[in-house]
Design a protein around this motif. Sequence first.
Motif, PDB file in Angstrom:
ATOM      1  N   GLN A   1      33.567  26.868  17.860  1.00 11.13           N
ATOM      2  CA  GLN A   1      33.660  25.436  17.581  1.00 11.13           C
ATOM      3  C   GLN A   1      34.653  24.747  18.516  1.00 11.13           C
ATOM      4  N   TRP A   2      35.782  25.381  18.743  1.00 11.22           N
ATOM      5  CA  TRP A   2      36.747  24.882  19.720  1.00 11.22           C
ATOM      6  C   TRP A   2      37.680  26.022  20.113  1.00 11.22           C
TER       7      TRP A   2
ATOM      8  N   TRP B   1      34.302  20.480  30.149  1.00 12.98           N
ATOM      9  CA  TRP B   1      34.996  20.253  28.887  1.00 12.98           C
ATOM     10  C   TRP B   1      34.481  21.146  27.762  1.00 12.98           C
ATOM     11  N   ARG B   2      35.415  21.595  26.949  1.00 10.66           N
ATOM     12  CA  ARG B   2      35.093  22.190  25.652  1.00 10.66           C
ATOM     13  C   ARG B   2      36.152  21.742  24.674  1.00 10.66           C
ATOM     14  N   PRO B   3      35.792  21.512  23.421  1.00 10.70           N
ATOM     15  CA  PRO B   3      36.776  21.051  22.423  1.00 10.70           C
ATOM     16  C   PRO B   3      37.959  22.003  22.357  1.00 10.70           C
TER      17      PRO B   3
ATOM     18  N   ARG C   1      36.364  11.334  23.363  1.00 16.34           N
ATOM     19  CA  ARG C   1      36.883  12.683  23.567  1.00 16.34           C
ATOM     20  C   ARG C   1      37.968  13.039  22.564  1.00 16.34           C
TER      21      ARG C   1
ATOM     22  N   ARG D   1      38.295  12.810  19.397  1.00 13.33           N
ATOM     23  CA  ARG D   1      37.884  13.479  18.162  1.00 13.33           C
ATOM     24  C   ARG D   1      37.582  14.956  18.397  1.00 13.33           C
ATOM     25  N   GLU D   2      37.458  15.376  19.648  1.00 18.68           N
ATOM     26  CA  GLU D   2      37.217  16.778  19.976  1.00 18.68           C
ATOM     27  C   GLU D   2      38.515  17.516  20.277  1.00 18.68           C
TER      28      GLU D   2
ATOM     29  N   THR E   1      42.098  18.764  18.483  1.00 18.44           N
ATOM     30  CA  THR E   1      42.816  18.979  17.228  1.00 18.44           C
ATOM     31  C   THR E   1      44.295  19.186  17.537  1.00 18.44           C
TER      32      THR E   1
END
Length: 380
Positions: A185-186, A237-239, A265, A267-268, A270
Motif C-alpha cells: 500500500q505504501w 512515485w509510490r506512496p 499527492r 494524501r498519499e 502518511t
Amino acid sequence: MRSEAEEARPGGVRAALDLAALVRDCVAADVVRQVLHLRLAGLGPGAAPRHQRLLREALEPVMAAARTRVFELPNGDVVAVAPPPALALDHARQALLGTLDAGAAAAVQAFRLPDCAAHLLAVTAESLGLAEIPPPPPAGIAGPPIGSYDLAMAERALAQADLGAMTTAQAVCRLDPEGEPAEAQWEDRRIAWGSLAEAVLPGIDIGASSALQRRLARLAETRLLADIGRPAAQLDWRPVGLPVVPATLATPTFQRFDAGLPAGRRREITLGFRPADILADPAGFAQARDSARMLGYRLALDDAAVAVAAVLRPDRLGLDLLRLRWSADLPLAGAALQPWLAQPDAVVLVGVDRPAAIAWGWEAGISLFQGPLVERRRSH
C-alpha cells in the motif's frame, strides 16, 4: 468517595500522562522539584510482594506530606515529586535503603527537576512500553551528554552523510486471509538510529537524550523530505510514510517540500507522530497536526504500544491511523483498542515477525501489516 491521598496518587496510564505534564511544566517554568523514583518494574516478579509492602510502609509519611505528588506508573514503578527540601522523600529513601537488600536498593533513585527532565520523561515513556530508559545523569547536570562543538560537528556530518545508509524501508501491505498475494500500500521509511549514531556521533548513545534525538531527527527528517520531494522521485512515485517530530513541519525545508508536491499527492503521504513526542510537547503536536491536516496529509500515531494506544484515542488525537506495535501480550489487551479497531483500515500492525501476529490481526479485523515476516512473504 476517594480520599485526598488517593486523588493525589493517580495510577496507570493516567499517572504517566500526569507525570509527563508535570515534568514539562517544571522545565517551562524552571521550577525545582525533588524526585524519588522506585523502579519496582526492574526487581523481578519474585521480589515484588515483599518490596511492595516495604514501599507502602516507606511511602506513608510521603503521602502525608503537604505538596507531595505520588504517581503509580503502568509498569509498577512509583515516582514521588515534592518541592525542596522534600524531607519526607529523603526520609523515605533512607528508610528503604536501610531495609532493602543490596540488589533491590539499586531500584531506589533520587534526582532533581528540571535537571533530569529528559530522564524522567524517559521513565514515563518506558512505563508505557515505549522505550528503554537511560540512567539518570548526575544531579545538577542537564542537557545532551555532548558539548556544543560536538553537536555542531554531528549536524554537519549528518547534513553530508549518505542518507540511504541511515534509513530503512519496509512495505505496508494488505494481507488477505484467503491467501491472495501481499499487496503493498505504501513504503514506510524511517531513521536507522544505530547507523546514524555510528556515522555522526560514534561512541555516543543518542537514545540516552530525548532532546538530542529529537534535534537530530529534525535534521534527518528534513533530508528525507527533500529526497522524496525530488523531481526524479515524483516521476517514479509510490506512496510513502515517515515519522516526523512536530517541529519539523514548521521548518523551511518542509514548506519547500510541501510547495513542490503535485496536486493530490499529499494524501498519499502518511506523517507519523511518535507518542513520546506528543507527550513531550502536546501544544507543538496539536499545532503540527492541525497544519498537516489542513494541507491534506494522512496522519498516524506512530509505533504505539497497546497501553499508549488505549489512552491516546482517535477521537482525542485527531489522527487517521494507528501504527500498533506487535507484542506477544497484545492479544490479552486487544479490547482496549476497540475505538481504533472500530474503524476500517485505521490500524497497521507493525513489527510483525511471526504468524501469530498476522493471525491475531486478522481476528481483530486488521488487514494492514508491516514487518520482517511481511517482507519475506512479499519476496516469495
